[in-house]
Motif scaffolding. Structure first.
Motif, PDB file in Angstrom:
ATOM      1  N   ARG A  96       0.828  -1.206   0.000  1.00  0.00           N
ATOM      2  CA  ARG A  96       0.000   0.000   0.000  1.00  0.00           C
ATOM      3  C   ARG A  96       0.864   1.258   0.000  1.00  0.00           C
ATOM      4  O   ARG A  96       0.586   2.226  -0.713  1.00  0.00           O
ATOM      5  CB  ARG A  96      -0.946   0.002   1.208  1.00  0.00           C
ATOM      6  CG  ARG A  96      -2.046  -1.035   1.093  1.00  0.00           C
ATOM      7  CD  ARG A  96      -3.138  -0.876   2.135  1.00  0.00           C
ATOM      8  NE  ARG A  96      -2.662  -1.078   3.503  1.00  0.00           N
ATOM      9  CZ  ARG A  96      -2.422  -0.098   4.368  1.00  0.00           C
ATOM     10  NH1 ARG A  96      -2.615   1.156   4.024  1.00  0.00           N
ATOM     11  NH2 ARG A  96      -2.007  -0.381   5.588  1.00  0.00           N
ATOM     12  N   ARG A 128       1.098   3.944  -3.069  1.00  0.00           N
ATOM     13  CA  ARG A 128       0.850   5.379  -2.922  1.00  0.00           C
ATOM     14  C   ARG A 128       1.961   6.196  -3.567  1.00  0.00           C
ATOM     15  O   ARG A 128       1.694   7.145  -4.323  1.00  0.00           O
ATOM     16  CB  ARG A 128       0.729   5.734  -1.441  1.00  0.00           C
ATOM     17  CG  ARG A 128       0.694   7.238  -1.205  1.00  0.00           C
ATOM     18  CD  ARG A 128       0.834   7.612   0.254  1.00  0.00           C
ATOM     19  NE  ARG A 128       1.154   9.027   0.373  1.00  0.00           N
ATOM     20  CZ  ARG A 128       1.364   9.646   1.535  1.00  0.00           C
ATOM     21  NH1 ARG A 128       1.282   8.961   2.674  1.00  0.00           N
ATOM     22  NH2 ARG A 128       1.658  10.933   1.565  1.00  0.00           N
ATOM     23  N   ARG A 163      -4.619   9.601   1.734  1.00  0.00           N
ATOM     24  CA  ARG A 163      -3.533   8.654   2.022  1.00  0.00           C
ATOM     25  C   ARG A 163      -4.034   7.226   2.223  1.00  0.00           C
ATOM     26  O   ARG A 163      -3.337   6.398   2.801  1.00  0.00           O
ATOM     27  CB  ARG A 163      -2.721   9.108   3.244  1.00  0.00           C
ATOM     28  CG  ARG A 163      -2.257  10.549   3.206  1.00  0.00           C
ATOM     29  CD  ARG A 163      -1.140  10.834   4.187  1.00  0.00           C
ATOM     30  NE  ARG A 163      -1.400  10.412   5.528  1.00  0.00           N
ATOM     31  CZ  ARG A 163      -1.970  11.147   6.480  1.00  0.00           C
ATOM     32  NH1 ARG A 163      -2.375  12.373   6.192  1.00  0.00           N
ATOM     33  NH2 ARG A 163      -2.140  10.696   7.693  1.00  0.00           N
ATOM     34  N   THR A 164      -5.232   6.952   1.743  1.00  0.00           N
ATOM     35  CA  THR A 164      -5.807   5.615   1.870  1.00  0.00           C
ATOM     36  C   THR A 164      -5.653   4.870   0.554  1.00  0.00           C
ATOM     37  O   THR A 164      -5.977   5.402  -0.507  1.00  0.00           O
ATOM     38  CB  THR A 164      -7.288   5.683   2.268  1.00  0.00           C
ATOM     39  OG1 THR A 164      -7.402   6.413   3.489  1.00  0.00           O
ATOM     40  CG2 THR A 164      -7.859   4.298   2.471  1.00  0.00           C
ATOM     41  N   THR A 213      -5.954   0.973  -1.545  1.00  0.00           N
ATOM     42  CA  THR A 213      -6.425  -0.405  -1.618  1.00  0.00           C
ATOM     43  C   THR A 213      -5.455  -1.213  -2.468  1.00  0.00           C
ATOM     44  O   THR A 213      -4.986  -0.745  -3.503  1.00  0.00           O
ATOM     45  CB  THR A 213      -7.830  -0.484  -2.245  1.00  0.00           C
ATOM     46  OG1 THR A 213      -8.760   0.191  -1.400  1.00  0.00           O
ATOM     47  CG2 THR A 213      -8.279  -1.932  -2.417  1.00  0.00           C
ATOM     48  N   THR A 245      -7.637  -2.506   2.385  1.00  0.00           N
ATOM     49  CA  THR A 245      -7.702  -1.045   2.346  1.00  0.00           C
ATOM     50  C   THR A 245      -7.296  -0.466   3.690  1.00  0.00           C
ATOM     51  O   THR A 245      -7.805  -0.885   4.735  1.00  0.00           O
ATOM     52  CB  THR A 245      -9.130  -0.573   2.005  1.00  0.00           C
ATOM     53  OG1 THR A 245      -9.522  -1.132   0.747  1.00  0.00           O
ATOM     54  CG2 THR A 245      -9.190   0.943   1.915  1.00  0.00           C
ATOM     55  N   GLY A 246      -6.382   0.516   3.653  1.00  0.00           N
ATOM     56  CA  GLY A 246      -5.958   1.148   4.892  1.00  0.00           C
ATOM     57  C   GLY A 246      -5.116   2.382   4.636  1.00  0.00           C
ATOM     58  O   GLY A 246      -4.749   2.702   3.500  1.00  0.00           O
ATOM     59  N   LEU A 247      -4.787   3.081   5.721  1.00  0.00           N
ATOM     60  CA  LEU A 247      -4.021   4.317   5.659  1.00  0.00           C
ATOM     61  C   LEU A 247      -2.533   4.058   5.418  1.00  0.00           C
ATOM     62  O   LEU A 247      -2.002   2.995   5.757  1.00  0.00           O
ATOM     63  CB  LEU A 247      -4.180   5.098   6.964  1.00  0.00           C
ATOM     64  CG  LEU A 247      -5.511   5.819   7.186  1.00  0.00           C
ATOM     65  CD1 LEU A 247      -5.594   6.310   8.628  1.00  0.00           C
ATOM     66  CD2 LEU A 247      -5.644   6.988   6.221  1.00  0.00           C
ATOM     67  N   THR A 248      -1.876   5.054   4.849  1.00  0.00           N
ATOM     68  CA  THR A 248      -0.422   5.058   4.699  1.00  0.00           C
ATOM     69  C   THR A 248       0.118   6.380   5.244  1.00  0.00           C
ATOM     70  O   THR A 248      -0.616   7.374   5.312  1.00  0.00           O
ATOM     71  CB  THR A 248       0.003   4.924   3.227  1.00  0.00           C
ATOM     72  OG1 THR A 248      -0.424   6.096   2.510  1.00  0.00           O
ATOM     73  CG2 THR A 248      -0.597   3.684   2.589  1.00  0.00           C
TER      74      THR A 248
END
Length: 303
Positions: free
Chosen positions: A82, A86, A115-116, A118, A269-272
């Protein structure tokens, strides 16, 4: 001979942290001892994994090489995918990138929210010889493995899943009720796992909500592990404990997992976060911050 200084990024996905090198123009290969020294949280930069972004031999956006904190190379890391996704999307101004890894081609794309990201992590491997296990099991939803006394084991009958690396998931009532820092190393290197394994404790506390604690092979306790989140989501749905969409709550925060029914692919799916930019002297291994990252604040020096 002058020493070489190389820039790096420090990133994390829900606290699962990485040092990232761009080696597309100038190759970089570090020895296992150097990686371990840089990964040491007391004397080095400190990280869970070291990520080297290289040119792809397949012509996709990049190849991602992954080394654990102990210097060992592994094939997959969901949170790192992820983070690198990004970076590549921001660099190219694209909404979808393809990343070559040791586990195959992975696709990263923009998700809702800043900043999310998938990542399509592909399909899980569920057969005993694909995970791999040292002996045959017809059903890997609960393999014969326990730790502790035979008549009163501490943990037993985990699910086994490969999401680019091997995972064992123990279903428990309280993930904090076990000394994972003590039993994790024993289970990671158990003979049933010829390539070692990531060990997760998982507790379903509400509908499609799972709390997870992870001992990551070659790393130890970690705030988040993307492939472990995927493995837990798959294991829960496969055993009918949840639906195909789950939220995995790790110490570093939540990750959304969908085991898509149409093609069997797992979406994560999550934040970076970019923590800071830095540079390191590859001869002395001294390093310093050169710029701040996503969060505001002064960039200080470190050595």
């Amino acid at each position: 001979m002058a020493s070489e200084t190389r820039p790096f990024l420090k990133m994390n996905g829900l606290g699962n942290d990485f040092v990232v090198w761009d080696a597309r123009e100038k190759p970089l290969r570090l020895g296992r001892d150097v990686i371990a020294a840089l990964g040491d949280r007391d004397t080095g930069i400190g990280f869970d994994q070291m990520i080297t972004v290289e040119r792809s031999s397949l012509g996709v956006d990049a190849f991602m090489r992954i080394h654990n904190q102990n210097g060992g190379e592994v094939d997959a890391c969901g949170n790192a995918t992820r983070c690198i996704g990004r970076l590549l999307m921001e660099e190219a101004g694209k909404e979808l990138v393809t990343i070559e890894t040791g586990a195959g081609l992975l696709h990263a794309f923009d998700a809702e929210g800043p900043r999310t990201v998938t990542v399509d992590m592909g399909t899980p491997r569920l057969n005993w010889d694909e995970i791999p296990l040292a002996e045959e099991f017809a059903d890997t939803r609960a393999i014969e493995l326990q730790i502790g006394p035979i008549d009163d084991p501490i943990l037993h009958t985990p699910a086994a899943v490969n999401m680019g690396n091997p995972h064992a998931i123990f279903w428990v009532d309280d993930v904090e009720a076990y000394e994972l820092e003590r039993i994790g190393p024993l289970l990671e290197t158990h003979p049933i796992f010829p390539e070692c394994a990531n060990i997760s404790l998982a507790h379903i506390f509400a509908e499609d909500q799972i709390r997870v604690k992870v001992w990551e092979r070659g790393v130890g306790l970690t705030l988040a592990c993307g492939t472990a989140a995927c493995a837990v989501g798959v294991a829960a749905a496969r055993d009918g404990k949840t639906g195909r969409k789950t939220t995995i709550h790790l110490p570093g925060g939540p990750i959304g997992i969908e085991w898509r029914e149409s093609d069997g692919h797992v979406l994560m799916t999550g934040l970076t976060e970019v923590e800071f930019e830095g540079e390191v002297d590859l001869e002395t291994l001294s390093w310093r911050k050169t710029a701040s990252g996503d969060q505001t604040g002064e960039a200080g020096a470190a050595s």
